[in-house]
Design an enzyme around this catalytic site. Sequence first.
Site, mmCIF file in Angstrom:
data_model
loop_
_atom_site.group_PDB
_atom_site.id
_atom_site.type_symbol
_atom_site.label_atom_id
_atom_site.label_comp_id
_atom_site.label_asym_id
_atom_site.label_seq_id
_atom_site.Cartn_x
_atom_site.Cartn_y
_atom_site.Cartn_z
ATOM 1 N N GLU A 112 0.880 -1.161 0.000
ATOM 2 C CA GLU A 112 0.000 0.000 0.000
ATOM 3 C C GLU A 112 0.921 1.215 0.000
ATOM 4 O O GLU A 112 1.795 1.305 0.873
ATOM 5 C CB GLU A 112 -0.818 -0.072 1.296
ATOM 6 C CG GLU A 112 -1.980 0.845 1.351
ATOM 7 C CD GLU A 112 -2.715 0.716 2.697
ATOM 8 O OE1 GLU A 112 -2.590 -0.321 3.373
ATOM 9 O OE2 GLU A 112 -3.388 1.681 3.047
ATOM 10 N N LYS A 115 4.056 0.874 9.033
ATOM 11 C CA LYS A 115 4.227 2.154 8.345
ATOM 12 C C LYS A 115 3.537 3.284 9.098
ATOM 13 O O LYS A 115 4.032 4.407 9.132
ATOM 14 C CB LYS A 115 3.652 2.053 6.932
ATOM 15 C CG LYS A 115 4.566 1.316 5.974
ATOM 16 C CD LYS A 115 3.978 1.320 4.577
ATOM 17 C CE LYS A 115 3.462 -0.034 4.181
ATOM 18 N NZ LYS A 115 2.192 -0.071 3.532
ATOM 19 N N ARG A 144 4.642 -12.634 10.215
ATOM 20 C CA ARG A 144 5.349 -11.408 9.878
ATOM 21 C C ARG A 144 6.667 -11.328 10.638
ATOM 22 O O ARG A 144 6.840 -11.960 11.674
ATOM 23 C CB ARG A 144 4.478 -10.193 10.146
ATOM 24 C CG ARG A 144 3.951 -10.091 11.563
ATOM 25 C CD ARG A 144 2.877 -9.025 11.686
ATOM 26 N NE ARG A 144 3.405 -7.701 11.505
ATOM 27 C CZ ARG A 144 3.015 -6.845 10.548
ATOM 28 N NH1 ARG A 144 2.082 -7.203 9.692
ATOM 29 N NH2 ARG A 144 3.543 -5.657 10.452
HETATM 30 P P1 ATP Z 1 2.244 -1.856 7.663
HETATM 31 O O1 ATP Z 1 1.400 -2.170 8.839
HETATM 32 O O2 ATP Z 1 3.673 -1.686 7.972
HETATM 33 O O3 ATP Z 1 1.699 -0.739 6.835
HETATM 34 P P2 ATP Z 1 1.028 -3.574 5.839
HETATM 35 O O4 ATP Z 1 0.852 -5.036 5.911
HETATM 36 O O5 ATP Z 1 -0.175 -2.722 6.009
HETATM 37 O O6 ATP Z 1 2.175 -3.175 6.800
HETATM 38 P P3 ATP Z 1 1.347 -3.454 3.044
HETATM 39 O O7 ATP Z 1 1.948 -2.379 2.244
HETATM 40 O O8 ATP Z 1 -0.089 -3.696 2.930
HETATM 41 O O9 ATP Z 1 1.737 -3.145 4.527
HETATM 42 O O10 ATP Z 1 2.161 -4.804 2.887
HETATM 43 C C1 ATP Z 1 2.577 -5.361 1.679
HETATM 44 C C2 ATP Z 1 2.944 -6.797 1.937
HETATM 45 O O11 ATP Z 1 3.990 -6.874 2.895
HETATM 46 C C3 ATP Z 1 1.779 -7.579 2.506
HETATM 47 O O12 ATP Z 1 1.629 -8.758 1.773
HETATM 48 C C4 ATP Z 1 2.152 -7.857 3.926
HETATM 49 O O13 ATP Z 1 1.663 -9.092 4.326
HETATM 50 C C5 ATP Z 1 3.685 -7.819 3.889
HETATM 51 N N1 ATP Z 1 4.227 -7.383 5.176
HETATM 52 C C6 ATP Z 1 3.927 -6.257 5.853
HETATM 53 N N2 ATP Z 1 4.566 -6.212 7.032
HETATM 54 C C7 ATP Z 1 5.314 -7.341 7.114
HETATM 55 C C8 ATP Z 1 6.208 -7.898 8.099
HETATM 56 N N3 ATP Z 1 6.466 -7.264 9.239
HETATM 57 N N4 ATP Z 1 6.780 -9.080 7.825
HETATM 58 C C9 ATP Z 1 6.549 -9.719 6.675
HETATM 59 N N5 ATP Z 1 5.723 -9.263 5.708
HETATM 60 C C10 ATP Z 1 5.107 -8.089 5.919
HETATM 61 MG MG MG Z 2 -1.784 -2.218 5.078
#
Ligand code: ATP
Ligand code: MG
Length: 556
Positions: free
Chosen positions: A35, A271, A261
């Site tokens: 995202e 983020k 994760r």
């Molecule tokens: P954040 O909470 O940091 O914004 P998010 O999951 O909302 O993380 P996205 O941009 O939606 O962020 O994530 C893109 C991909 O990265 C998703 O498939 C998610 O599962 C993976 N991802 C996010 N955080 C982690 C993590 N800590 N470890 C492994 N994979 C991750």
């Molecule tokens: Mg997200």
Amino acid sequence: MSEAENRPTNFIRQIIDADLASGKHTHVQTRFPPEPNGFLHIGHAKAICLSFGIAQDYNGLCNLRFDDTNPEKEDIDYVHAIQKDVKWLGFEWAGDVHYSSDYFEQLHDYAVELIEKGLAYVCFLNAEDTREYRGTLNKPGKNSPFRDTSVAENLALFEKMKNGECKEGECSLRAKIDMTSSFMCMRDPIIYRVKFAHHHQTGDKWCIYPMYDFTHCLSDAIEGITHSICTLEFQDNRRLYDWVIENVSVPAVPHQYEFSRLNLEYTLMSKRKLNLLVEEKLVDGWDDPRMPTIAAFRRRGYTPASMREFAKRIGVTKMANTVEMSVLEACIREDLNDNAPRAMAVLDPIKLVIENYPDNKTEDLVVKNHPSDESQGTRIVPFSGELYIEAEDFREEANKKYKRLVIDKAVRLRGAYVVTATRCDKDEQGNVTTVYCNYLDDTLGKNPTDGTKPKGVIHWVDAEKSVDATIRLYDRLFTVPNPAAEDDFNSVINPESLISIEKARVEPSLKNAKPEAAFQFERQGYFCLDNDIKEVGKLVFNRTVGLRDTWAKISK
Ligand code: ATP
Ligand code: MG
């Protein structure tokens, strides 16, 4: 070991092996769906290495798809930063960059299809009532009073939503599933909402935006994704993923697989929270080298290979765990030990005057760039009768454990001669300012023949020809292993997370250093030239990591 034997194995790869063996799939297509609401962090690096790594190893493809359904939180700058980070990690996405917003038209048509099948309805409950009607984990939900609106009326209402005739929050499109499901996400989830927001890709074309759970599975289907890999928090949502796929006429049937994760000690991995650090100016931007973002690691001197190695070592499982910082640091230390050329930098200089060195003489010493890797070549390091050494490398008196310069004792100057200290000058506070010594002229690359036994080796730079540099010593940003548990990040920021040394002296060869290029500063650690373009022309080095593991001590 052959490349195939060197591949990681994990439960997802086992599923893929089985799918290929059974003929369920004939090729592998994955995707990485960030995202664009912030910079990628090292958790994303794990996800990138997994999805792109699988595509690589199975001769498949991996798409980069921006999951851009939240225009208010997103920014085109993040879109660009994310592409740069994926490339830097060493991966290539298949074809053009994709955006969920590329499919807004199709997603809208799928929503219409659900309405036509009696599987979606426009609901006018406000946010509070929607919550009330949803129930809780222990209490089943209640049907919305709008659940039985006719198909024709729902089609007309959804059209009105699309045409901007409904206010934000006034109504939403919901999937008609089961208000008593034990999976909260199945209790008639919202699939479209009204938002009069400008979108970085579609501009002002849309005032309704699809929700993640509706968008993601359909985007996977449209792109022909075979294995859609995400983190465990989406495990329950897999029911909804499959429900949507089953109930609209998709071109392909993708499947979602979840892994745990990455959590890393002493860091935040969200983020949203990282954005708070940036906004509250607790750090100097998303790429502040103390941040756990990929951009920050790059700026700090981490290499793509070290981050990929880290992803490999932590593996892929369904078990929740927190990885120690020392695991990450070991990866970069091993890489730089082999690959970073050596150089000399004096962080806290005092003068060393060689009294028996000929007046006005200078030498260009040829010094190896790496102690064991001849292929890294040599460089010229100027030498003269006036040098700088590290203040902590001299004592007037010391016991045997102190293997540095002491009056009447000898040390070797790295890559140069053996010297014996004779006396020193001090300032009014008693700090040593200048050390005087004599050198043995026949000791360049040779042991002394007169029986002198140097106690150790210290680094140095030429007083006149060395250059000024700023050296930033970074440490963990937080004082607690799990900062995410804190209400106020301010109170757990490590005040010593950045120590800036303004008066360092470095050998002149470093004037030619390229941004992000790594060096081992002899006896100090690994450093790289800062990549901040505002600092062009100024030598600013960031400490990547120390020579030894200091985390082991901290945790004890
Ligand atoms: P954040 O909470 O940091 O914004 P998010 O999951 O909302 O993380 P996205 O941009 O939606 O962020 O994530 C893109 C991909 O990265 C998703 O498939 C998610 O599962 C993976 N991802 C996010 N955080 C982690 C993590 N800590 N470890 C492994 N994979 C991750
Ligand atoms: Mg997200």
